[in-house]
Design a protein around this motif. Sequence first.
Motif, PDB file in Angstrom:
ATOM      1  N   MET A  20      38.591   5.202 -31.409  1.00 11.26           N
ATOM      2  CA  MET A  20      38.381   4.804 -30.050  1.00 11.26           C
ATOM      3  C   MET A  20      36.890   4.603 -29.788  1.00 11.26           C
ATOM      4  SD  MET A  20      40.128   6.241 -26.631  1.00 11.26           S
ATOM      5  CE  MET A  20      39.407   7.837 -26.544  1.00 11.26           C
TER       6      MET A  20
ATOM      7  N   ARG B  92      48.412   9.805 -29.017  1.00 12.39           N
ATOM      8  CA  ARG B  92      48.492   8.610 -28.188  1.00 12.39           C
ATOM      9  C   ARG B  92      48.851   7.322 -28.910  1.00 12.39           C
ATOM     10  NH1 ARG B  92      43.370  10.624 -28.414  1.00 12.39           N
ATOM     11  NH2 ARG B  92      41.863   9.327 -29.444  1.00 12.39           N
TER      12      ARG B  92
ATOM     13  N   SER C  99      45.018   3.400 -27.412  1.00 13.58           N
ATOM     14  CA  SER C  99      44.528   3.633 -26.053  1.00 13.58           C
ATOM     15  C   SER C  99      43.866   2.378 -25.502  1.00 13.58           C
ATOM     16  CB  SER C  99      43.532   4.802 -26.034  1.00 13.58           C
ATOM     17  OG  SER C  99      42.390   4.477 -26.790  1.00 13.58           O
ATOM     18  N   HIS C 100      43.600   2.415 -24.207  1.00 17.77           N
ATOM     19  CA  HIS C 100      42.843   1.340 -23.571  1.00 17.77           C
ATOM     20  C   HIS C 100      41.845   1.972 -22.623  1.00 17.77           C
ATOM     21  CE1 HIS C 100      44.431   1.056 -19.381  1.00 17.77           C
ATOM     22  NE2 HIS C 100      45.509   1.616 -19.903  1.00 17.77           N
ATOM     23  N   GLY C 101      40.794   1.222 -22.325  1.00 18.19           N
ATOM     24  CA  GLY C 101      39.782   1.748 -21.427  1.00 18.19           C
ATOM     25  C   GLY C 101      38.764   0.680 -21.077  1.00 18.19           C
TER      26      GLY C 101
ATOM     27  N   ASN D 183      53.067  -0.746 -29.801  1.00 20.63           N
ATOM     28  CA  ASN D 183      51.938  -0.083 -29.148  1.00 20.63           C
ATOM     29  C   ASN D 183      50.954  -1.092 -28.570  1.00 20.63           C
ATOM     30  OD1 ASN D 183      52.881   2.546 -29.693  1.00 20.63           O
ATOM     31  ND2 ASN D 183      52.159   2.359 -31.787  1.00 20.63           N
TER      32      ASN D 183
ATOM     33  N   LEU E  69      49.944  -1.402 -24.623  1.00 23.33           N
ATOM     34  CA  LEU E  69      48.572  -1.257 -24.157  1.00 23.33           C
ATOM     35  C   LEU E  69      48.015  -2.522 -23.522  1.00 23.33           C
ATOM     36  CD1 LEU E  69      47.402   1.013 -27.039  1.00 23.33           C
ATOM     37  CD2 LEU E  69      47.502   1.632 -24.617  1.00 23.33           C
TER      38      LEU E  69
ATOM     39  N   SER F  13      53.967   2.413 -20.096  1.00 23.09           N
ATOM     40  CA  SER F  13      54.074   3.815 -20.512  1.00 23.09           C
ATOM     41  C   SER F  13      55.063   4.574 -19.639  1.00 23.09           C
ATOM     42  CB  SER F  13      52.701   4.502 -20.540  1.00 23.09           C
ATOM     43  OG  SER F  13      52.060   4.435 -19.295  1.00 23.09           O
TER      44      SER F  13
END
Length: 181
Positions: A1, A32, A35-37, A96, A100, A126
């Motif tokens: 990440m 997880r 992930s994303h952000g 996945n 995401l 999700s």
Amino acid sequence: MALAKKVSNTLTSTINVVLTAKDVAVDGFCMRCGSHGTNKAAGRGSARGTYVWVGNSETQCPGQCAWPFHQPIYGPQTPPLVAPNGDVGVDGMIINLATLLANTVTNPFNNGYFQGPASAPLEAVSACTGIFGSGSYPGYPGRVLVDKVTGASYNAHGVNGRKYLLPAMWDPQTSACKSIV
């Protein structure tokens, strides 16, 4: 990440995607599967970009991150489905990645669409974990299409005859998860 966060994004309308190979061990992966952000764009003041990171689940936590193509690590032990593209790790990554990308588009900066508290949001897909077809329940992905030649399970058609199993998405109009089939 950390690699995904380092990507400089000068356009706020883009999503940077980082995919890791099956031989790359990621700390906390089993928590997880991806992930994303957001990250601040270098030299752009308050401009922010978005990123998605998805790991290959063939060798790390396949029972969690590549389900329903791999035997689950807990819950009902129903037989796994046949991966539509013949690669459990990559087909798990597709699930996945689809999750995401949808979550990033609907909640890019953690102030968009989600249910529940912001500290633990249930996002557009999700909120529908493990649902791929009608009639799903924990441990059963639901009724999906099956390729008569390969026995592979899928619910979506792609380019050049490719088949994919994509997750359901929350439909705010019906207050229910909606799958493709």
